[in-house]
Design an enzyme around this catalytic site. Structure first.
Site, short mmCIF file in Angstrom:
data_model
loop_
_atom_site.label_atom_id
_atom_site.label_comp_id
_atom_site.label_asym_id
_atom_site.label_seq_id
_atom_site.Cartn_x
_atom_site.Cartn_y
_atom_site.Cartn_z
N LYS A 178 0.91 -1.33 -0.04
CA LYS A 178 -0.07 0.00 -0.10
C LYS A 178 0.93 1.19 0.06
O LYS A 178 1.39 1.41 0.93
CB LYS A 178 -0.86 0.04 1.37
CG LYS A 178 -2.07 1.15 1.07
CD LYS A 178 -2.17 1.76 2.42
CE LYS A 178 -1.59 2.87 3.09
NZ LYS A 178 -1.58 3.80 1.97
N GLU A 253 9.66 1.12 10.82
CA GLU A 253 10.70 2.13 10.40
C GLU A 253 9.85 3.52 10.61
O GLU A 253 9.10 3.98 9.85
CB GLU A 253 11.36 2.02 8.96
CG GLU A 253 12.77 2.77 8.98
CD GLU A 253 12.59 4.12 8.63
OE1 GLU A 253 12.51 4.86 9.56
OE2 GLU A 253 12.60 4.35 7.28
N CYS A 287 13.56 10.62 7.09
CA CYS A 287 13.57 10.26 8.51
C CYS A 287 14.76 10.30 9.13
O CYS A 287 15.00 10.44 10.26
CB CYS A 287 12.73 9.12 9.02
SG CYS A 287 13.30 7.82 7.79
N GLU A 384 9.92 16.22 14.67
CA GLU A 384 10.55 16.12 13.55
C GLU A 384 9.94 17.14 12.50
O GLU A 384 8.81 17.02 12.32
CB GLU A 384 10.28 14.54 13.08
CG GLU A 384 11.10 14.17 11.96
CD GLU A 384 10.75 12.95 11.32
OE1 GLU A 384 9.65 12.37 11.67
OE2 GLU A 384 11.43 11.98 10.84
P1 ADP Z 1 3.55 10.79 7.13
O1 ADP Z 1 3.15 11.62 8.14
O2 ADP Z 1 4.90 10.71 6.47
O3 ADP Z 1 2.79 11.17 5.58
P2 ADP Z 1 2.03 8.44 7.81
O4 ADP Z 1 2.55 7.58 8.86
O5 ADP Z 1 0.87 9.25 7.82
O6 ADP Z 1 3.40 9.34 7.53
O7 ADP Z 1 2.19 7.54 6.34
C1 ADP Z 1 2.83 6.47 5.99
C2 ADP Z 1 1.98 5.60 5.09
O8 ADP Z 1 1.08 5.05 6.13
C3 ADP Z 1 1.26 6.06 3.91
O9 ADP Z 1 1.15 5.07 3.15
C4 ADP Z 1 0.07 6.28 4.68
O10 ADP Z 1 -1.28 6.45 3.60
C5 ADP Z 1 -0.12 5.18 5.72
N1 ADP Z 1 -1.26 5.26 6.75
C6 ADP Z 1 -1.59 6.46 7.40
N2 ADP Z 1 -2.59 6.19 8.23
C7 ADP Z 1 -2.73 4.99 8.36
C8 ADP Z 1 -3.67 3.99 8.83
N3 ADP Z 1 -4.59 4.42 10.18
N4 ADP Z 1 -3.39 2.67 8.68
C9 ADP Z 1 -2.79 2.04 7.65
N5 ADP Z 1 -1.85 3.05 7.08
C10 ADP Z 1 -1.86 4.36 7.26
#
Ligand code: ADP
Length: 497
Positions: A178, A253, A287, A384
């Site tokens: 995903k 990570e 990161c 961050e």
């Molecule tokens: P960033 O703040 O760098 O965007 P995220 O942790 O929000 O980092 O996003 C990293 C990945 O996790 C993306 O693919 C995002 O769509 C996914 N993501 C965000 N929220 C969820 C969730 N509740 N469940 C699964 N995947 C998620």
């Protein structure tokens, strides 16, 4: 639309032609221009289940291939990625905004994981344990974990996919990936190339759509045996909680808050160069990028002056323009966070040495910024920033430098500049992080174990450690080998035979 930019438009055409209904789908937008590049399907829980079905079907045949056969497919995938490097880089720059030069670098880096794990596939050795009983043999074999989920972020839309998928596939696992909603085209193009390389259909699927729905569907499916996630600590916590229902194995990570230490005997010019590379690559959206620049007082002024001069030379602009060093931030929320951190620091007494505002190009373009007089209680030091802001904290001795460096819940990367080998070791050994760059601002490599401690997560990616994450250990005890001396299970040890 993006296809007009590519030599082989069919690389990304699948993204918006195959499955997106006329009116449906999510738009993928170029953060530099606001242009809609493509539309991708919104795959719901049923679609995720179908992808897991396909991964489950592909698992048996794929894992039964010999490691040599799997390596061959990965080698072809690597070749195809490199042959299509220009198209993949253009796709990346278009959806993510990083300068084309950096995007080309990311594609080479992404391919290096595939090449490395094609080789590591051949070295997933088991073990023969010296027996304690003449009647018995003890053997350990390594087996693929099974169907794996990979959730990847937008800052490295290509490399994070191959960093997870290549070791998983090499180990004999199958993958449902995903990508981040803003940057799915790179992942779709890579999956298309994997198919062309001969990967069986279903062995690597890419699902696009609502993150929460897909995340929940993947973590609640007992057939998914492992989740590898790269992203924020907040989402890492959510996924860990969700994965407890199925006890999925996890690699996480998560966020970093890297200290960049410049000790008073450092080569200041080298430290400036390393700091610019670490801090401003990808507009500060990595990161491992330096988040707190901790400089000892005797060299602070020289370092600051050098850094300001170097930062003022950085050219901000559209990633497709020649000579551009820094593209836009990924979205409005990212730009606001940078503004909040600068505002908070200035309110607390910090001074902006250069930059500090949105760039005149508008949108989410931001001026490369250096601020000094930063203290460890400010948001810019505690959180961050994920943007092009270099906050300088001046300290008096090594003790204070290390104490500040470790004064964070994160433990991903750290950097230290000094020419004294004794100070190198004393500092490195006390830094509570997973990776340290000594006299360098760049750490990442497919051949080195990448990962963090504390709230930066668990598990390692890259190197030999990276494939271990996708392997189970099976211990096999063979008994009844010696018809004359043969004994009962366990007797040998207790009777001393
Ligand atoms: P960033 O703040 O760098 O965007 P995220 O942790 O929000 O980092 O996003 C990293 C990945 O996790 C993306 O693919 C995002 O769509 C996914 N993501 C965000 N929220 C969820 C969730 N509740 N469940 C699964 N995947 C998620």
């Amino acid at each position: 639309m993006i296809e007009t930019m590519l030599t082989d438009p069919s690389l990304v055409r699948r993204a918006d032609a195959d499955r997106v209904p006329e009116e449906g789908g999510t738009s993928v937008v170029n953060p530099s221009t606001g242009e809609v590049l493509a539309r991708v399907p919104v795959i719901g829980a049923d679609g995720v289940r179908a992808a897991v079905d396909a991964a489950e079907d592909a698992l048996g045949p794929w894992s039964r291939r010999t490691a040599h056969e799997r390596a061959e497919v990965l080698r072809r995938w690597n070749t195809l990625i490199l042959e299509n490097r220009d198209d993949l880089a253009r796709t990346l720059t278009a959806e993510q905004g990083k300068p084309l030069r950096e995007a080309l670098g990311e594609i080479t880096y992404a391919a290096s994981f595939v090449a490395w794990y094609a080789e590591e596939a051949l070295r997933t050795y088991g073990e023969v344990i010296p027996t304690y009983d003449r009647d018995r043999r003890m053997v350990v074999v390594r087996e693929p974990v099974g169907v794996c989920a990979a959730i990847t972020p937008w800052n490295f839309p290509s490399a994070m996919v191959t960093r997870k998928a290549a070791p998983a596939l090499a180990a004999g696992c199958t993958v449902v990936a995903k990508p981040a909603p803003g940057t799915p085209l790179s992942a779709l193009a890579l999956a298309e190339l994997a198919l062309r390389a001969g990967l069986p259909s279903g062995a690597l699927s890419v699902v696009t759509g609502d993150a929460e729905t897909i995340g929940l569907a993947l973590t609640s499916d007992p057939r998914v045996r492992k989740l590898s996630f790269t992203g924020s600590t907040a989402v890492g916590r959510i996924l860990m909680r969700q994965a407890s229902a199925t006890l999925q194995r996890l690699s996480l990570e998560l966020g970093g808050n890297a200290p960049f230490l410049v000790l008073d005997d450092a080569d200041v010019d080298a430290a400036v160069l390393g700091c610019v590379e670490s801090k401003f690559r990808n507009s500060g959206q990595t990161c491992v990028c330096a988040n707190r620049i901790i400089v000892q007082r005797p060299v602070a002024e020289r370092f600051q002056a050098g850094l300001v001069a170097a930062v003022e030379r950085l050219r901000v602009g559209d990633g497709f323009e020649a000579g551009v060093d820094q593209g836009p931030l990924i979205d409005e929320a990212a730009a606001r966070k940078v503004e909040r951190h600068i505002g908070d620091a200035v309110a607390g007494g910090a001074v902006v040495l250069t930059g500090g505002r949105r760039h005149r190009l508008g949108g989410t373009f931001f001026e490369p910024t250096v601020i000094t007089g930063v203290t460890s209680d400010m948001a810019v030091a505690r959180e961050e920033t994920f943007g092009p802001v270099a906050p300088i904290l001046v300290v008096d001795d090594d003790e204070e430098a290390v104490r500040l460096a470790n004064d964070t819940a994160s433990g991903l990367a750290a950097y230290v500049y000094t020419r004294d080998v004794g100070r190198v070791w004393r500092t490195v050994e006390r830094l509570d992080v997973g990776m340290v760059g000594v006299n360098t601002g760049l750490l990442s490599s497919a051949f080195a174990p990448f990962g963090g401690r504390k709230e930066s997560g668990m598990g390692r990616e890259g190197a030999r450690a990276g494939i271990e994450e996708y392997l189970e250990t099976k211990y096999v005890a063979f008994a009844g080998l010696d018809p004359v001396e043969g004994g009962q299970d366990g007797h040998a040890q207790t009777t001393g035979r």
